[in-house]
Write a protein that holds these residues in place. Structure first.
Motif, PDB file in Angstrom:
ATOM      1  N   VAL A 193     -58.433   1.650  -0.084  1.00 29.58           N
ATOM      2  CA  VAL A 193     -57.450   1.492   0.997  1.00 29.58           C
ATOM      3  C   VAL A 193     -56.398   2.587   0.918  1.00 29.58           C
ATOM      4  O   VAL A 193     -56.009   3.179   1.938  1.00 29.58           O
ATOM      5  N   ALA A 194     -55.925   2.883  -0.290  1.00 26.63           N
ATOM      6  CA  ALA A 194     -54.911   3.921  -0.466  1.00 26.63           C
ATOM      7  C   ALA A 194     -55.428   5.275   0.008  1.00 26.63           C
ATOM      8  O   ALA A 194     -54.732   6.013   0.723  1.00 26.63           O
ATOM      9  N   THR A 198     -55.908   5.428   3.785  1.00 26.52           N
ATOM     10  CA  THR A 198     -54.616   5.572   4.460  1.00 26.52           C
ATOM     11  C   THR A 198     -54.210   7.036   4.547  1.00 26.52           C
ATOM     12  O   THR A 198     -53.775   7.516   5.605  1.00 26.52           O
ATOM     13  N   LEU A 199     -54.371   7.757   3.441  1.00 20.52           N
ATOM     14  CA  LEU A 199     -53.959   9.164   3.416  1.00 20.52           C
ATOM     15  C   LEU A 199     -54.847  10.051   4.281  1.00 20.52           C
ATOM     16  O   LEU A 199     -54.464  11.166   4.621  1.00 20.52           O
ATOM     17  N   THR A 243     -55.562   9.196   7.243  1.00 23.01           N
ATOM     18  CA  THR A 243     -55.067   8.982   8.600  1.00 23.01           C
ATOM     19  C   THR A 243     -53.698   9.646   8.732  1.00 23.01           C
ATOM     20  O   THR A 243     -53.280  10.407   7.866  1.00 23.01           O
ATOM     21  N   ARG A 253     -50.921   7.915   8.736  1.00 28.00           N
ATOM     22  CA  ARG A 253     -49.925   7.008   8.173  1.00 28.00           C
ATOM     23  C   ARG A 253     -49.632   7.387   6.732  1.00 28.00           C
ATOM     24  O   ARG A 253     -50.524   7.776   5.974  1.00 28.00           O
ATOM     25  N   LEU A 296     -48.309   6.518   2.792  1.00 27.11           N
ATOM     26  CA  LEU A 296     -48.716   5.480   1.851  1.00 27.11           C
ATOM     27  C   LEU A 296     -47.515   5.048   1.009  1.00 27.11           C
ATOM     28  O   LEU A 296     -46.832   5.890   0.425  1.00 27.11           O
ATOM     29  N   ASN A 316     -49.010  14.713   4.213  1.00 24.53           N
ATOM     30  CA  ASN A 316     -48.719  13.288   4.196  1.00 24.53           C
ATOM     31  C   ASN A 316     -47.697  13.013   3.107  1.00 24.53           C
ATOM     32  O   ASN A 316     -47.313  13.924   2.368  1.00 24.53           O
ATOM     33  N   ASN A 320     -48.276   2.523   5.335  1.00 25.25           N
ATOM     34  CA  ASN A 320     -49.218   1.467   5.003  1.00 25.25           C
ATOM     35  C   ASN A 320     -48.938   1.102   3.545  1.00 25.25           C
ATOM     36  O   ASN A 320     -48.937   1.970   2.672  1.00 25.25           O
ATOM     37  N   THR A 321     -48.679  -0.160   3.274  1.00 21.19           N
ATOM     38  CA  THR A 321     -48.269  -0.593   1.938  1.00 21.19           C
ATOM     39  C   THR A 321     -49.449  -1.108   1.140  1.00 21.19           C
ATOM     40  O   THR A 321     -50.213  -1.953   1.618  1.00 21.19           O
ATOM     41  N   VAL A 322     -49.587  -0.589  -0.071  1.00 22.85           N
ATOM     42  CA  VAL A 322     -50.591  -1.078  -1.020  1.00 22.85           C
ATOM     43  C   VAL A 322     -49.834  -1.606  -2.230  1.00 22.85           C
ATOM     44  O   VAL A 322     -49.076  -0.874  -2.867  1.00 22.85           O
TER      45      VAL A 322
END
Length: 363
Positions: A70-71, A74-75, A77, A79, A81, A196, A220-222
């Motif tokens: 997921v992390a 996200t990077l 895209t 968005r 992190l 990013n 986006n939060t992980v």
């Protein structure tokens, strides 16, 4: 005075330096699509983080694979992190290794503090040049975020929630519009592909400033959890203690697993407020008792055993360090620690030597 002809080796190489051979190997064999500006494909980045013994890649993170996927996704895209977690859950470690694998340079870093100024995120000025020639590109001092935008790489912001709220919000335009206005010059810097931001934050320490809803939406939060099992935490601590020992050029200390497991067990029990068998409830001290603190306690114990002991990591080598980690507030934590010693440690088979050492150091 003598001149040092050859500089001493650096104490802690950056991730891209320390693991350059692994990154080069992954890049050589990586035939999957790479996002613009990335040195590795997303799959190869995850392999670098989680390790693959079959090809000689060491694990940098021990935890759920899905979190790393997921992390990394996200990077890939637009968005940013946000790595969120209690202190000691490897947020900084993961941030550095993600940046090393993706951009090859983890040094574009803003360290968040209560005194972090807006210039640390946007840009500042060389005031000598500013006074002599007025606002100009040559007088401008770019921040790490500015440089990452210009280069198309990743910038890191550590402890974002420690940064004053008004300074935090300077990231909003950067993350949403991918531009950084420079009104003094009537110009702007536009981010290149590959840019990013990875930020880390926790909400346990004092001095925390909540992120505005506008800024939080840009991330986006992980959430990085504490290690799920004793075995996972023992594995993490063992790996990091061995790595730090080599970096500090400490003599190797054999048979350390028993003491590593003891320290991890103590930290987990006091952290959770219950013994590992679930039979005895405990009071938790004021500190976080994180995995990072366990690593510090054991590294210190390793140094004691190597330099002042017989080369074997013994209970007495870790007892003093554990007390220092547990007793942060002498008034309250000392009572909690002594109660734990008498009700749990004293009755545990094979822990007598540690009990005596801890009692001696607690006086």
């Amino acid at each position: 005075m003598t001149v040092i002809e050859e500089a001493a080796p650096v104490l802690r190489p950056h991730a891209e330096q320390q693991f350059a051979h692994e990154l080069a190997q992954l890049a050589k064999d990586d035939d999957r699509p790479r996002p613009p500006g990335w040195l590795l494909s997303p799959q190869a980045v995850v392999t670098y983080l989680l390790g693959d013994d079959s090809i000689g890649i060491t694990a940098k993170y021990v935890g759920p694979r899905r979190l790393m996927e997921v992390a990394v996704a996200t990077l890939a895209t637009d968005r940013a992190l946000l790595l969120l977690g209690v202190p000691g859950t490897a947020k900084t470690w993961v941030s550095e290794h993600l940046t090393a694998a993706i951009s090859g340079d983890s040094t574009l870093l803003v360290q968040g503090t209560a005194g972090t100024p807006e210039e640390a995120i946007r840009y500042g000025w060389n005031y000598a040049k500013l006074l002599s020639e007025g606002p100009s590109r040559s007088a401008l001092v770019p921040s790490p975020v500015y440089r990452a935008m210009a280069l198309g790489t990743i910038a890191r912001v550590e402890e974002l929630t420690r940064v004053p709220s008004d300074v935090q919000d300077t990231l909003i335009t950067i993350l949403s519009e991918k531009t950084l206005p420079i009104p003094e010059l009537g110009e702007e810097i536009q981010a290149r592909k590959g840019f990013n931001v990875i930020a880390t934050a926790n909400d346990r320490d004092r001095g925390v400033n909540e992120l505005s809803s506008a800024l939080r939406r840009r991330f986006n939060t992980v959430v990085l959890p504490v290690p799920e099992s004793v075995e996972d935490e023992v594995s993490i601590v063992t790996q990091r203690v061995a790595s730090l020992g080599r970096s500090l050029e400490l003599p190797p200390v054999p048979a350390a697993e028993e003491e590593i497991r003891r320290v991890v067990t103590i930290f987990r029990e006091l952290r959770s407020g219950v013994t590992s068998d679930g039979k005895t409830k405990l009071k938790s001290p004021s500190g976080t008792l994180s995995t990072a603190e366990a690593i510090s306690v054991l590294t210190n114990g390793l140094a004691l055993a190597a330099h002042f002991g017989d080369g074997i990591l013994r209970p007495g080598d870790v007892a003093a360090g554990i007390i220092g980690a547990v007793v942060k507030d002498p008034g309250a934590d000392d009572v909690i620690w002594r109660e734990y010693l008498e009700t749990v440690v004293r009755e545990r088979d094979g822990w007598k030597q540690f009990y005596r050492a801890a009692r001696e150091n607690s006086r």
